[in-house]
Write a protein that holds these residues in place. Structure first.
Motif, PDB file in Angstrom:
ATOM      1  N   ARG A   1    -171.245 -88.261  -6.003  1.00  0.00           N
ATOM      2  CA  ARG A   1    -170.063 -87.599  -5.437  1.00  0.00           C
ATOM      3  C   ARG A   1    -168.936 -88.613  -5.243  1.00  0.00           C
ATOM      4  NH1 ARG A   1    -170.564 -86.970  -0.029  1.00  0.00           N
ATOM      5  NH2 ARG A   1    -168.581 -87.607   0.476  1.00  0.00           N
TER       6      ARG A   1
ATOM      7  N   ARG B   1    -167.347 -89.503  -8.570  1.00  0.00           N
ATOM      8  CA  ARG B   1    -166.483 -88.404  -9.022  1.00  0.00           C
ATOM      9  C   ARG B   1    -165.155 -88.423  -8.280  1.00  0.00           C
ATOM     10  NH1 ARG B   1    -170.984 -85.202  -8.793  1.00  0.00           N
ATOM     11  NH2 ARG B   1    -170.286 -84.319  -6.822  1.00  0.00           N
ATOM     12  N   GLN B   2    -165.208 -88.624  -6.965  1.00  0.00           N
ATOM     13  CA  GLN B   2    -163.979 -88.675  -6.174  1.00  0.00           C
ATOM     14  C   GLN B   2    -163.110 -89.856  -6.588  1.00  0.00           C
ATOM     15  OE1 GLN B   2    -165.510 -88.815  -2.164  1.00  0.00           O
ATOM     16  NE2 GLN B   2    -165.196 -86.627  -1.865  1.00  0.00           N
TER      17      GLN B   2
ATOM     18  N   THR C   1    -161.509 -88.942  -9.859  1.00  0.00           N
ATOM     19  CA  THR C   1    -160.492 -87.911  -9.633  1.00  0.00           C
ATOM     20  C   THR C   1    -159.224 -88.511  -9.048  1.00  0.00           C
ATOM     21  OG1 THR C   1    -162.176 -86.217  -9.315  1.00  0.00           O
ATOM     22  CG2 THR C   1    -159.997 -85.763  -8.389  1.00  0.00           C
ATOM     23  N   ARG C   2    -159.379 -89.400  -8.085  1.00  0.00           N
ATOM     24  CA  ARG C   2    -158.197 -90.038  -7.478  1.00  0.00           C
ATOM     25  C   ARG C   2    -157.454 -90.907  -8.477  1.00  0.00           C
ATOM     26  NH1 ARG C   2    -159.936 -91.024  -1.368  1.00  0.00           N
ATOM     27  NH2 ARG C   2    -159.809 -88.840  -0.758  1.00  0.00           N
TER      28      ARG C   2
END
Length: 155
Positions: free
Chosen positions: A131, A134-135, A138-139
């Protein structure tokens, strides 16, 4: 613990470097998010030796982190070392010109613990590693799209 992300951006490498090294902009963003950030040494020109002191809360506890730019090779590399009471970190930002108008941005961070509480914090991060990665990606993707928009509109 190590993690990395990369993104290809439709912006020339010099412009990406200028945006990534716009420290005043990042300092203002951090302040708006409740992070107390203060540049201790250095100028606005990106160069080795620039140092920041930051304070913020993680899991309800205040954290004090010192960040120093240890390497700067315009327009392709910046390296930062961070240290706190219990952890050390190393972050490398690499830029690669894919063409005159396209740049690959790669960010790699490694964290290491010096104390037992820091090891426990890192262990909890490792449990949510997928997780977290992924974050992080994404950022970085959002940041890349923001740079493209700013470049397109001349901001």
């Amino acid at each position: 613990m190590q993690f990395s992300a990369q993104e290809d951006i439709d912006v020339p490498i010099e412009t990406v470097f200028n945006m990534v090294s716009d420290f005043e902009r990042f300092e203002r963003k951090a302040l708006r998010r409740g992070v107390d950030v203060r540049r201790v040494t250095g100028s606005v020109v990106p160069q080795a030796g620039i140092t920041w002191e930051t304070e913020f809360k993680i899991r309800g506890k205040p954290r004090h982190i010192i960040i120093e730019m240890t390497e700067c090779d315009r327009p392709s590399l910046m390296r930062f070392q961070s240290s706190s009471k219990g952890m050390n970190g190393d972050t490398v930002i690499e830029l690669l010109a894919l063409s005159q108008r396209r740049t690959r941005l790669r960010v790699e961070t490694s964290l290491g613990a010096k104390t037992l509480p820091a090891r426990l914090l890192l262990q909890s991060l490792k449990l949510g590693q997928s997780r977290f990665r992924r974050q992080f990606q994404t950022r970085l993707s959002e940041f890349a799209r923001d740079m493209e928009e700013r470049h397109l509109h001349g901001v």
